[in-house]
Design an enzyme around this catalytic site. Structure first.
Site, PDB file in Angstrom:
ATOM      1  N   TYR A 183       0.891  -1.359   0.083  1.00 50.80           N
ATOM      2  CA  TYR A 183      -0.304   0.019  -0.108  1.00 50.80           C
ATOM      3  C   TYR A 183       0.717   1.419  -0.337  1.00 50.80           C
ATOM      4  O   TYR A 183       1.568   1.458   0.699  1.00 50.80           O
ATOM      5  CB  TYR A 183      -0.900   0.664   1.038  1.00 50.80           C
ATOM      6  CG  TYR A 183      -1.899  -0.978   1.482  1.00 50.80           C
ATOM      7  CD1 TYR A 183      -2.959  -0.538   0.838  1.00 50.80           C
ATOM      8  CD2 TYR A 183      -1.597  -2.053   2.080  1.00 50.80           C
ATOM      9  CE1 TYR A 183      -4.012  -1.032   0.880  1.00 50.80           C
ATOM     10  CE2 TYR A 183      -2.999  -2.995   1.572  1.00 50.80           C
ATOM     11  CZ  TYR A 183      -4.478  -2.698   1.189  1.00 50.80           C
ATOM     12  OH  TYR A 183      -5.113  -3.373   1.671  1.00 50.80           O
ATOM     13  N   TYR A 198      -0.701 -10.136   0.474  1.00 51.27           N
ATOM     14  CA  TYR A 198      -0.005  -9.438   1.025  1.00 51.27           C
ATOM     15  C   TYR A 198       0.199 -10.244   2.397  1.00 51.27           C
ATOM     16  O   TYR A 198      -0.743 -10.494   3.508  1.00 51.27           O
ATOM     17  CB  TYR A 198       0.362  -8.395   0.665  1.00 51.27           C
ATOM     18  CG  TYR A 198      -0.698  -7.851   1.662  1.00 51.27           C
ATOM     19  CD1 TYR A 198      -1.035  -7.521   3.693  1.00 51.27           C
ATOM     20  CD2 TYR A 198      -2.039  -7.122   0.968  1.00 51.27           C
ATOM     21  CE1 TYR A 198      -2.518  -6.980   3.991  1.00 51.27           C
ATOM     22  CE2 TYR A 198      -3.312  -6.282   1.162  1.00 51.27           C
ATOM     23  CZ  TYR A 198      -3.249  -6.348   2.812  1.00 51.27           C
ATOM     24  OH  TYR A 198      -3.736  -5.689   3.110  1.00 51.27           O
ATOM     25  N   ARG A 215      -3.427 -12.042   3.295  1.00 48.01           N
ATOM     26  CA  ARG A 215      -4.566 -11.684   2.531  1.00 48.01           C
ATOM     27  C   ARG A 215      -4.259 -12.150   1.205  1.00 48.01           C
ATOM     28  O   ARG A 215      -3.774 -11.575   0.599  1.00 48.01           O
ATOM     29  CB  ARG A 215      -4.907  -9.775   2.432  1.00 48.01           C
ATOM     30  CG  ARG A 215      -5.032  -9.131   4.115  1.00 48.01           C
ATOM     31  CD  ARG A 215      -5.841  -9.301   4.969  1.00 48.01           C
ATOM     32  NE  ARG A 215      -7.346  -9.944   4.933  1.00 48.01           N
ATOM     33  CZ  ARG A 215      -8.269  -8.935   3.665  1.00 48.01           C
ATOM     34  NH1 ARG A 215      -7.424  -7.669   3.749  1.00 48.01           N
ATOM     35  NH2 ARG A 215      -9.115  -9.272   3.608  1.00 48.01           N
ATOM     36  N   HIS A 257      -7.324  -8.174  -2.614  1.00 48.68           N
ATOM     37  CA  HIS A 257      -9.023  -7.544  -2.236  1.00 48.68           C
ATOM     38  C   HIS A 257      -8.248  -6.359  -3.021  1.00 48.68           C
ATOM     39  O   HIS A 257      -7.043  -5.164  -2.793  1.00 48.68           O
ATOM     40  CB  HIS A 257      -9.155  -7.826  -0.910  1.00 48.68           C
ATOM     41  CG  HIS A 257      -8.690  -7.819   0.054  1.00 48.68           C
ATOM     42  ND1 HIS A 257      -6.724  -7.799   0.335  1.00 48.68           N
ATOM     43  CD2 HIS A 257      -7.928  -5.585   0.305  1.00 48.68           C
ATOM     44  CE1 HIS A 257      -6.319  -6.650   1.293  1.00 48.68           C
ATOM     45  NE2 HIS A 257      -7.206  -5.856   1.170  1.00 48.68           N
ATOM     46  N   HIS A 262     -10.732  -2.730  -1.075  1.00 50.14           N
ATOM     47  CA  HIS A 262     -11.838  -2.226  -0.065  1.00 50.14           C
ATOM     48  C   HIS A 262     -12.515  -1.012  -1.469  1.00 50.14           C
ATOM     49  O   HIS A 262     -12.223  -0.510  -2.311  1.00 50.14           O
ATOM     50  CB  HIS A 262     -11.097  -0.889   0.823  1.00 50.14           C
ATOM     51  CG  HIS A 262      -9.780  -2.266   1.172  1.00 50.14           C
ATOM     52  ND1 HIS A 262     -10.089  -2.686   2.483  1.00 50.14           N
ATOM     53  CD2 HIS A 262      -8.474  -1.974   1.187  1.00 50.14           C
ATOM     54  CE1 HIS A 262      -9.553  -3.274   3.148  1.00 50.14           C
ATOM     55  NE2 HIS A 262      -7.955  -3.170   2.412  1.00 50.14           N
TER      56      HIS A 262
END
Lengths: 189, 240
Positions: B106, B145, B155, B158, B160
């Site tokens: 991120y 990740y 995870r 995905h 959000h």
């Protein structure tokens, strides 16, 4: 569009936590990136009747939640919502956990009810956002008579009532306790 | 005043607050029962967003943070419809999205994963549904990740999604997963939803036919927001 029977045949999309990186999509200015045009921010209203609220969201161990995103939605000073409603969002400070926003003190809504600001809390570890309300200490009598709060204990009502701030820049202090002895009242709206 | 009540939120369609395998929930889950007030005007109205608020690249994450090039990764479009529980389209729904880059990193000061940042990707975008409830955005498929939960959990890929319908009662934040990802059933956040059949509604389906040839694959993801108990037409206020 058909006007068939309203049968609620689809199920609502399930919620998932907003996670620790909620700032990227909802409050980029909080991580040093430019806000998108017209993106809601911490100031929803300026001028006569504006109030600044600050507080900390605490977890069940009494630690500040430093990665919360908080949304607020309330009536304007004349009690109007809909297109005149005031919406904004703010985030907890990464270091101190303090959140701060500025909006109007809402005018009266329905007779016999106390005006409030609807608050939603999103964060890592919160699987479905939590809904609470901020009431104002000047409306104590209306709060005690409000039918929505009939089943809420006196300490629960206190958890929903902001405290007049005595120092700093804010007008009101509104701490939120997610869990435990001083747990804030949350609503299933 | 005319009332436009929503169906009560079916909380068994959502994860409960306390889900100990997702450790962050343990100290952040309220213990006391929720209070159910009568729905009121603040619940059945909400902030309104218009298409004119969007920048031209807001829904193109491949290009909207360009430092001279395009984002790296598997190019995809995500599209679908925003509906309510009555299967009616929800127009003008604001959908804000955020995601990791193709390596699972991120662009956020609190993310320290060793995968590199992509100088042409911020992972931030938004779009607004049309009159028929349809929406679309273009991005790269995010990478999975690791994260510190039970040792090193992973995870699944995905995206959000934060959605505003026409009313504050419809507010929703969720995550979209990708069909065929073997990490989905292993993820403690996915598994906060106890019923795998409900999880399926968070899985975007490959929509091969709607690919942009020689450019992007397509994934289809419909979003369902809460619906109202009575018709708009019987109860709509003048000018509302």
């Amino acid at each position: 569009m058909s006007d068939g029977p309203f049968d609620g045949r689809l199920k609502e999309t399930p919620s998932q936590t907003a996670g620790p990186y909620v700032h990227i999509g909802t409050a980029p200015q909080s991580i040093g990136r430019p806000a998108l045009p017209n993106q809601p921010g911490p100031v929803a209203f300026e001028g006569t009747g504006a109030v600044t609220v600050e507080g900390i969201v605490y977890d069940g161990a009494g630690e500040p939640v430093r990665d919360a995103m908080i949304e607020f939605w309330g009536a304007d000073p004349d009690g109007r919502v809909g297109r005149n409603g005031l919406f904004g969002r703010t985030t907890s400070d990464f270091r101190t956990g303090v959140y701060r926003f500025r909006t109007a003190r809402p005018g009266p809504l329905k007779a016999g009810t106390a005006p409030y600001i609807a608050i939603l809390i999103f964060a890592r570890g919160i699987n479905l956002h939590l809904a609470t309300r901020l009431y104002f200490p000047e409306n104590r009598a209306q709060i005690d008579a409000d039918p929505d709060l009939r089943r809420v204990s006196p300490s629960g009502r206190a958890s929903l009532t902001a405290v007049k701030a005595s120092d700093g820049e804010a007008d009101y202090r509104f701490d939120i306790h997610l869990q435990g002895e001083n747990e804030t009242v949350f609503f299933d709206v | 005043m005319t009332v436009h009540p929503f169906y009560r939120r079916e909380r068994n369609q959502h994860p409960p607050a306390l889900t100990p395998n997702y450790k962050s929930s343990v100290l952040r889950a309220p213990f006391r029962p929720l209070v159910s007030p009568e729905q009121a005007e603040l619940d059945w109205t909400g902030p309104a967003f218009g298409h004119d608020m969007l920048g031209p690249l807001d829904n193109d994450l491949i290009r909207n943070a360009s430092a001279g090039g395009e984002a790296l990764g598997e190019r995809i479009i995500v599209h679908g419809r925003v509906l309510d529980e009555n299967a009616r389209p929800v127009p003008n729904a604001l959908i804000e999205v955020w995601q990791a880059n193709a390596g699972g990193r991120y662009a956020h000061s609190n993310d320290t994963y060793l995968a590199p940042l992509d100088p042409n990707f911020s992972g931030c975008g938004r779009t607004i549904s049309g009159a028929d409830g349809t929406y679309v955005f273009r991005t790269i498929k995010p990478g999975p990740y690791p994260w510190p939960n039970n040792g090193s959990d992973w995870r699944p890929a995905h995206i959000h999604l934060s959605i505003f319908g026409e009313a504050f009662a419809q507010r929703l934040i969720t995550q979209l997963y990708f069909e065929g990802d073997p990490l989905i059933p292993l993820c403690p956040i996915v598994n906060t939803i106890p019923d795998p059949a409900i999880v399926e509604r968070l899985v975007a389906r490959l929509d091969f036919k709607n690919q942009m040839p020689f450019d992007c694959l397509a994934y289809r993801f419909d979003i369902v927001l809460r619906g109202r108990r009575q018709t708009y037409f019987e109860n709509r206020e003048e000018g509302a």
